[in-house]
Design a protein around this motif. Structure first.
Motif, PDB file in Angstrom:
ATOM      1  N   MET A   1      29.394 -13.569  -7.070  1.00 26.17           N
ATOM      2  CA  MET A   1      28.919 -13.345  -5.599  1.00 26.17           C
ATOM      3  C   MET A   1      28.142 -11.999  -5.495  1.00 26.17           C
ATOM      4  N   ALA A   2      26.909 -12.188  -4.932  1.00 24.39           N
ATOM      5  CA  ALA A   2      26.175 -11.016  -4.715  1.00 24.39           C
ATOM      6  C   ALA A   2      26.803  -9.867  -3.872  1.00 24.39           C
ATOM      7  N   ARG A   3      26.556  -8.771  -3.818  1.00 25.59           N
ATOM      8  CA  ARG A   3      27.083  -7.694  -2.962  1.00 25.59           C
ATOM      9  C   ARG A   3      26.041  -7.881  -1.590  1.00 25.59           C
ATOM     10  N   LEU A   4      26.341  -7.261  -0.540  1.00 25.91           N
ATOM     11  CA  LEU A   4      25.681  -7.192   0.356  1.00 25.91           C
ATOM     12  C   LEU A   4      24.680  -6.049   0.343  1.00 25.91           C
ATOM     13  N   CYS A   5      23.455  -6.188   0.938  1.00 28.41           N
ATOM     14  CA  CYS A   5      22.331  -5.161   0.889  1.00 28.41           C
ATOM     15  C   CYS A   5      21.952  -4.961   2.189  1.00 28.41           C
ATOM     16  N   ALA A   6      21.730  -3.675   2.256  1.00 28.57           N
ATOM     17  CA  ALA A   6      21.150  -3.259   3.737  1.00 28.57           C
ATOM     18  C   ALA A   6      19.975  -2.461   3.779  1.00 28.57           C
ATOM     19  N   VAL A   7      19.093  -2.789   4.526  1.00 31.84           N
ATOM     20  CA  VAL A   7      17.897  -1.944   4.895  1.00 31.84           C
ATOM     21  C   VAL A   7      18.136  -0.864   5.588  1.00 31.84           C
ATOM     22  N   ALA A   8      18.800   0.393   5.083  1.00 36.30           N
ATOM     23  CA  ALA A   8      19.027   1.522   5.703  1.00 36.30           C
ATOM     24  C   ALA A   8      17.868   2.519   6.179  1.00 36.30           C
ATOM     25  N   GLY A   9      16.775   2.332   5.779  1.00 40.07           N
ATOM     26  CA  GLY A   9      15.787   3.362   6.038  1.00 40.07           C
ATOM     27  C   GLY A   9      14.404   2.659   5.998  1.00 40.07           C
ATOM     28  N   ILE A  10      13.534   2.760   6.830  1.00 37.43           N
ATOM     29  CA  ILE A  10      12.199   2.229   6.568  1.00 37.43           C
ATOM     30  C   ILE A  10      11.058   3.359   6.911  1.00 37.43           C
ATOM     31  N   GLY A  11      10.045   3.680   6.097  1.00 37.96           N
ATOM     32  CA  GLY A  11       9.042   4.505   6.358  1.00 37.96           C
ATOM     33  C   GLY A  11       7.751   3.926   6.059  1.00 37.96           C
ATOM     34  N   GLN A  12       6.618   4.267   6.977  1.00 42.37           N
ATOM     35  CA  GLN A  12       5.253   4.053   6.891  1.00 42.37           C
ATOM     36  C   GLN A  12       4.342   5.101   6.924  1.00 42.37           C
ATOM     37  N   THR A  13       3.374   4.902   6.269  1.00 43.77           N
ATOM     38  CA  THR A  13       2.233   6.144   6.442  1.00 43.77           C
ATOM     39  C   THR A  13       1.421   5.460   7.532  1.00 43.77           C
ATOM     40  N   GLN A  14       0.447   6.484   8.091  1.00 43.09           N
ATOM     41  CA  GLN A  14      -0.620   6.128   8.934  1.00 43.09           C
ATOM     42  C   GLN A  14      -1.498   5.149   8.010  1.00 43.09           C
ATOM     43  N   TYR A  15      -1.850   4.215   8.469  1.00 45.03           N
ATOM     44  CA  TYR A  15      -2.911   3.236   7.771  1.00 45.03           C
ATOM     45  C   TYR A  15      -4.154   3.579   8.178  1.00 45.03           C
ATOM     46  N   SER A  16      -5.307   3.634   7.395  1.00 42.43           N
ATOM     47  CA  SER A  16      -6.495   3.929   7.772  1.00 42.43           C
ATOM     48  C   SER A  16      -7.352   3.632   6.713  1.00 42.43           C
ATOM     49  N   ALA A  17      -8.872   3.680   6.866  1.00 44.64           N
ATOM     50  CA  ALA A  17      -9.753   3.477   5.895  1.00 44.64           C
ATOM     51  C   ALA A  17      -9.717   4.463   4.753  1.00 44.64           C
ATOM     52  N   ARG A  18      -9.556   5.588   5.270  1.00 46.60           N
ATOM     53  CA  ARG A  18      -9.625   6.496   4.191  1.00 46.60           C
ATOM     54  C   ARG A  18      -8.865   7.776   4.616  1.00 46.60           C
ATOM     55  N   ARG A  19      -7.621   7.856   3.527  1.00 45.00           N
ATOM     56  CA  ARG A  19      -6.789   9.111   3.606  1.00 45.00           C
ATOM     57  C   ARG A  19      -7.008  10.126   2.948  1.00 45.00           C
ATOM     58  N   ASP A  20      -8.012  11.034   3.022  1.00 44.70           N
ATOM     59  CA  ASP A  20      -8.586  12.160   2.409  1.00 44.70           C
ATOM     60  C   ASP A  20      -7.646  13.334   2.380  1.00 44.70           C
ATOM     61  N   ASP A  21      -6.664  13.276   3.360  1.00 44.26           N
ATOM     62  CA  ASP A  21      -6.012  14.480   3.464  1.00 44.26           C
ATOM     63  C   ASP A  21      -4.827  14.393   2.431  1.00 44.26           C
ATOM     64  N   VAL A  22      -4.472  13.234   1.768  1.00 48.16           N
ATOM     65  CA  VAL A  22      -3.639  13.214   0.547  1.00 48.16           C
ATOM     66  C   VAL A  22      -3.973  12.544  -0.642  1.00 48.16           C
ATOM     67  N   SER A  23      -3.240  13.028  -1.660  1.00 52.07           N
ATOM     68  CA  SER A  23      -3.370  12.558  -2.879  1.00 52.07           C
ATOM     69  C   SER A  23      -2.652  10.977  -2.993  1.00 52.07           C
ATOM     70  N   ILE A  24      -2.769  10.133  -3.826  1.00 51.71           N
ATOM     71  CA  ILE A  24      -2.149   9.131  -3.987  1.00 51.71           C
ATOM     72  C   ILE A  24      -0.639   9.462  -3.763  1.00 51.71           C
TER      73      ILE A  24
END
Ligand SMILES: [Zn+2]
Lengths: 385, 338
Positions: A1-24
């Motif tokens: 029997m598999a243990r329960l798994c929780a989605v405890a944290g969620i993070g997203q970046t700003q999505y845009s055509a070009r994120r020149d302010d950051v590296s990969i």
């Protein structure tokens, strides 16, 4: 029997055509830091890291997971990279969840990304092979004939795709992370936008985006008290099939139907349209909404378009689909599947802000990739299964 | 055909080049490093533990912590910590004569960085030797702003470590570096030797004779064209060869109006799935000699070949498909073969 798994944290970046302010690395870090914060955790709390992205050709960084080890705090920890083409964001989350469900790790960070501005997806997806004829123009060129086959088969009104695009682009106005947020987008703007791969118009196609999405997945006992209660994973499923074979159902793929059947069965769902409160599904071209409504069993074959037409898939409909604006509004390819999974979890956590579906308790996250040949899905709920 | 390089035992091979001028966003930390290189200076980054990373890294490789912005000028001279001699330099390498790839620990740094050392001769290379950068006159903000390192003349080496180098605290950014570097060009070129394999080679040899050869699966009896040598459904080898007609039916299509670098067909064009008579899986091709608004599912078409004397073992021997005067195939017969 598999243990329960929780989605405890969620993070997203700003999505845009070009994120020149950051590296990969900086792009992933932005999503990961937000997910850790949301989970009430810090880097040392994480036991393992699972990374996903689409083909390396998109950025020209071979095996980027090696270069990302320090940015993702992997020193001394297991790190794994997953790849299943466009569905990778979903399958990466599923692999990460399995590490918790199997009792191997307590707290796992999973991150997926694409930085499309580093190259050109049309080029990367349409490499000319020697001795062959090169006639398929990128993903749009591959999927447009399938959309036409669906239109022909279902007899759906020609403007169904425009209606899907309008709904998703309007939903995107409620999502602060979305890439395309044009308040003036109207039925006419979409209808009069140029045909790129007839029958697919410019505004019925997904954009090319830079972005990353991250999740912190934990066992039941590792959940910390934070602003939002976790989402609970009720079921996950993946299915695949060859790219092409005789007798293949390209418009309504068998692997998609099987994957849906499996994930519903595991989650105890017998009537998906009634029991699921909302769905975030992978719709890179507008017509895939009605196509997947049928593939996922929300509508009988040939009638998926009616759901769009009747407004069932709108934010206030009986089966809201892509309340975040979907892939049509933000498409960092490798992350797009995980964003669907994340948005489903945000809905059952009551965390979706302006695009929240009132009282959402059970949600579906869906991703597909390759030539409609890789499927990954999860069902999450506000209550433990 | 000119693209073929060899044909051993009937297996066709051809060169296959993947090339793209990637545009890399470097982020604030490496951006500063490249900005300083453009100004003729080399900077490292001091971590919280006091180690100086060179080149700077955004995240501490040991702790994963963000490294911040405590930049310090380092070098320009340094010591070779290990190296490897390149006897025959390749086209895109920094020097066109034998040189060393070396890890160079610059004065003031705690880590070593990789670069080329132009020692002239293998006998002059040794671990522990002192080197200094040879700067390019025209600098753009790229690692190649340093053309290479070269052995430090004895006199300079005795001179000590870099003189006026600023070693502590926040380093003021060089004046000529007001506009920071945010992107670098990283062109990629990979040269492969593509092998068509047994099944595709047989198929292409058929094409060179104006024939379309498919293969039938011994298990499900489906006919594949072009053949792959196996049935994707049954996972068994396919050997039985079937000659197919060059006539077929359009099962579905799209009108492509967006350019793609790898497609030579002028826009707009009809990208079609053609189910050849006798085949069970459609091929991807294009239709011409037909107004775009008259193309339809079920339309009967035939291959238009290059002139006989130009036929070769490549799918480009079929120029396109054109409509023929035969009644359409009803849509319901095409359901399974989109
Ligand atoms: Zn077979």
């Amino acid at each position: 029997m598999a243990r329960l798994c929780a989605v405890a944290g969620i993070g997203q970046t700003q999505y845009s055509a070009r994120r020149d302010d950051v590296s990969i690395a900086g792009l992933l870090r932005e999503a990961a830091t937000r997910a850790l914060e949301d989970a009430g955790m810090d880097w040392p709390d994480i036991e393992a890291v699972v990374v996903g992205k689409a083909p390396d050709m998109f950025e020209g960084v071979m095996m980027p997971e090696l270069y990302l080890a320090d940015a993702l705090g992997c020193s001394g920890k297991p790190m794994l990279r997953v790849h299943t083409a466009g569905s990778v964001g979903g399958s990466t989350a599923i692999v990460a969840a399995s590490l918790v469900q199997a009792g191997i790790h307590e707290r796992v960070l999973t991150v997926s990304f694409e930085k499309q501005s580093e190259s050109n997806a049309m080029w990367a997806l349409t490499v000319k092979t020697p001795l062959q004829a090169s006639v398929v123009a990128g993903a749009g060129g591959y999927f447009a004939p399938l959309v036409r086959a669906y239109m022909n088969r279902s007899g759906a009104p020609d403007d169904t795709g425009i209606r899907v695009a309008l709904k998703d682009r309007r939903n995107a106005l409620k999502n602060p992370y979305a890439h395309l947020r044009d308040p003036n987008m109207s039925f006419d703007t979409i209808a009069s936008s140029p045909m790129l791969w007839d029958p697919i118009r410019l505004h019925e196609a997904c954009p090319s985006s830079d972005g990353a999405c991250a999740l912190v997945l934990t066992s039941e006992r590792s959940v910390r008290k934070t602003k939002y209660a976790p989402a609970w994973i009720h079921a996950t499923s993946m299915r695949s099939e060859p790219t092409q074979f005789a007798g293949q159902e390209k418009v309504n793929p068998q692997s998609g139907r099987d994957c849906a059947k499996d994930v519903y069965k595991k989650a105890g769902i017998s009537d998906p349209r009634k029991q699921i409160d909302m769905a975030e599904i992978y719709v890179p071209f507008s017509w895939f909404e009605p196509m997947w409504m049928e593939n996922l069993g929300f509508a009988p074959v040939g009638e998926g378009w009616k759901m769009t037409y009747e407004g069932a898939t709108a934010l206030d409909g009986d089966m809201p689909v892509n309340c975040s604006g979907g892939v049509l509004s933000s498409n960092p390819i490798g992350a797009s599947g995980m964003i669907r999974f994340a948005e489903a979890a945000m809905q059952v956590r009551g965390q979706a802000g302006e695009h929240q579906v009132d009282g959402a308790r059970i949600a579906l996250g869906h991703a597909y990739g390759g030539g409609s040949q890789f499927f990954s899905m999860w069902i999450v709920g506000s209550a433990k299964p | 055909m000119s693209e073929i390089v060899s044909e051993e035992g009937g297996i066709l091979t051809a060169p296959h080049v993947l090339e793209y001028p990637y545009r890399r966003s470097v982020g604030p930390v490496l951006g500063r490093f490249f900005t300083e290189l453009r100004a003729g200076r080399i900077v490292g980054l001091r971590t919280q533990q006091g180690r100086v990373l060179a080149p700077p890294q955004e995240y501490d490789p040991e702790t994963g912590a963000a490294t911040g912005s405590d930049f310090v000028e380092i070098g320009p001279g340094g010591v070779v910590t290990t190296w490897s001699w390149v006897v025959r330099p390749r086209a895109k390498q920094p020097l066109d004569r034998p040189f060393a790839w070396a890890l160079v620990k610059l004065d003031g740094a705690d880590t070593a960085m990789l670069h080329a050392v132009d020692a002239g001769d293998l006998s002059r290379m040794r671990t522990g030797m002192r080197v200094r950068p040879r700067w390019r006159a025209e600098r753009v903000g790229h690692i190649h702003d340093i053309e290479c390192f070269e052995p430090e003349p004895q006199a300079t080496a005795d001179n000590g470590l870099g003189g006026e180098r600023q070693r502590a605290g926040e380093l003021a950014m060089a004046e000529e570096a007001q506009k920071p570097v945010t992107n670098i060009k990283t062109p990629m070129r990979l040269e492969y030797r593509y092998s068509a394999g047994i099944a595709t080679s047989r198929f292409l040899h058929g094409i060179a004779q104006g024939k379309i050869l498919g293969q039938r699966c011994p298990s499900c009896s489906k006919v594949y064209v072009p053949p792959r040598g196996s049935c994707p459904r049954c996972a068994v080898a396919t050997e039985e060869e079937v000659e197919l007609s060059d006539k077929g039916t359009i099962t579905t299509y799209a009108i492509v109006r967006v350019p793609s670098e790898s497609i030579d067909v002028p826009l707009p064009f009809a990208s079609v799935h053609v189910l050849l008579d006798g085949a069970d899986l459609p091929m991807f091709s294009v239709v011409q000699e037909c107004p775009l608004d008259q193309i339809r599912m079920g339309m009967r078409v035939q291959a238009v070949w290059v002139p006989r004397e130009q036929l070769g073992p490549t799918l480009q021997s079929i120029r396109y498909f054109k409509p023929i005067d035969e009644p359409d195939v009803p849509a319901e017969k095409l359901q399974e073969t989109v």
